[in-house]
Write a protein that holds these residues in place. Structure first.
Motif, PDB file in Angstrom:
ATOM      1  N   ASP A  13       1.703  -9.734   0.944  1.00 16.51           N
ATOM      2  CA  ASP A  13       1.384  -8.409   0.407  1.00 16.51           C
ATOM      3  C   ASP A  13       0.214  -7.749   1.127  1.00 16.51           C
ATOM      4  OD1 ASP A  13       3.450  -8.633  -1.410  1.00 16.51           O
ATOM      5  OD2 ASP A  13       2.158  -9.382  -3.008  1.00 16.51           O
ATOM      6  N   ARG A  14      -0.838  -8.510   1.372  1.00 16.73           N
ATOM      7  CA  ARG A  14      -2.011  -7.933   2.026  1.00 16.73           C
ATOM      8  C   ARG A  14      -1.672  -7.449   3.433  1.00 16.73           C
ATOM      9  NH1 ARG A  14      -7.284 -11.177   3.979  1.00 16.73           N
ATOM     10  NH2 ARG A  14      -5.674 -11.986   5.317  1.00 16.73           N
ATOM     11  N   ALA A  46      -2.112  -0.435  -1.621  1.00 19.97           N
ATOM     12  CA  ALA A  46      -3.484  -0.955  -1.525  1.00 19.97           C
ATOM     13  C   ALA A  46      -4.134  -1.066  -2.894  1.00 19.97           C
ATOM     14  CB  ALA A  46      -4.327  -0.062  -0.616  1.00 19.97           C
ATOM     15  N   VAL A  91      -3.540  -4.486  -4.402  1.00 18.24           N
ATOM     16  CA  VAL A  91      -4.010  -5.670  -3.677  1.00 18.24           C
ATOM     17  C   VAL A  91      -5.526  -5.678  -3.691  1.00 18.24           C
ATOM     18  CG1 VAL A  91      -4.053  -6.834  -1.441  1.00 18.24           C
ATOM     19  CG2 VAL A  91      -1.975  -5.684  -2.195  1.00 18.24           C
ATOM     20  N   SER A 146      -8.373  -6.822  -1.935  1.00 17.74           N
ATOM     21  CA  SER A 146      -8.713  -7.399  -0.639  1.00 17.74           C
ATOM     22  C   SER A 146      -9.805  -6.563   0.022  1.00 17.74           C
ATOM     23  CB  SER A 146      -7.466  -7.419   0.254  1.00 17.74           C
ATOM     24  OG  SER A 146      -7.821  -7.683   1.595  1.00 17.74           O
ATOM     25  N   VAL A 183      -8.382  -5.124   3.318  1.00 10.25           N
ATOM     26  CA  VAL A 183      -7.604  -3.894   3.125  1.00 10.25           C
ATOM     27  C   VAL A 183      -8.544  -2.724   2.865  1.00 10.25           C
ATOM     28  CG1 VAL A 183      -5.985  -2.703   1.591  1.00 10.25           C
ATOM     29  CG2 VAL A 183      -5.474  -5.022   2.378  1.00 10.25           C
TER      30      VAL A 183
END
Length: 125
Positions: free
Chosen positions: A44-45, A78, A81, A83, A86
């Motif tokens: 996913d990232r 985004a 997620v 991160s 990201v």
């Protein structure tokens, strides 16, 4: 061993970077699209980073309307997620959109800034 999606997104980043130096292809978006098409479920990232890269490449290529649509898709992904990497890549999107002054691009910038502010990072993109 490198998977085909990993190879394609590496090529996409290289193509986008070279295009920014006026030494590469203006088709970096094609490489990002290929990477996204080949990416297997999960990751996913990395998919989000590919989507951000696609939007930035489209802005760099002057495809403003397509870029705005791709950017909104990237920002939607985004937001799901958590991160810091990201979040740091959102700077790439903001930089690519900087030269365009339309309502659609202003909306992209606002969303990207808001998302980046919600997930502050010190990682260099």
């Amino acid at each position: 061993m490198m998977r085909s999606g990993e190879c394609r997104d590496g090529r996409a980043v290289s193509a986008r970077d070279l295009a920014g130096l006026d030494r590469g292809s203006r088709a970096a978006s094609m490489h990002f699209e290929n990477a996204l098409a080949l990416r297997k479920p999960g990751f996913d990232r990395v998919k989000v980073m590919d989507r951000v890269g696609l939007a930035a490449a489209l802005f760099d290529e002057g495809e403003v309307e397509r870029a705005a649509v791709a950017a909104h898709q990237a920002l939607d992904a985004a937001a799901r997620v958590d991160s810091t990497l990201v979040a740091s890549r959102l700077n790439t999107l903001l930089d690519a959109a900087r030269r365009y002054e339309t309502a659609a691009v202003d909306d992209v910038r606002t969303r990207a800034r808001d998302l980046a502010a919600a997930r502050p990072t010190t990682i260099a993109a």
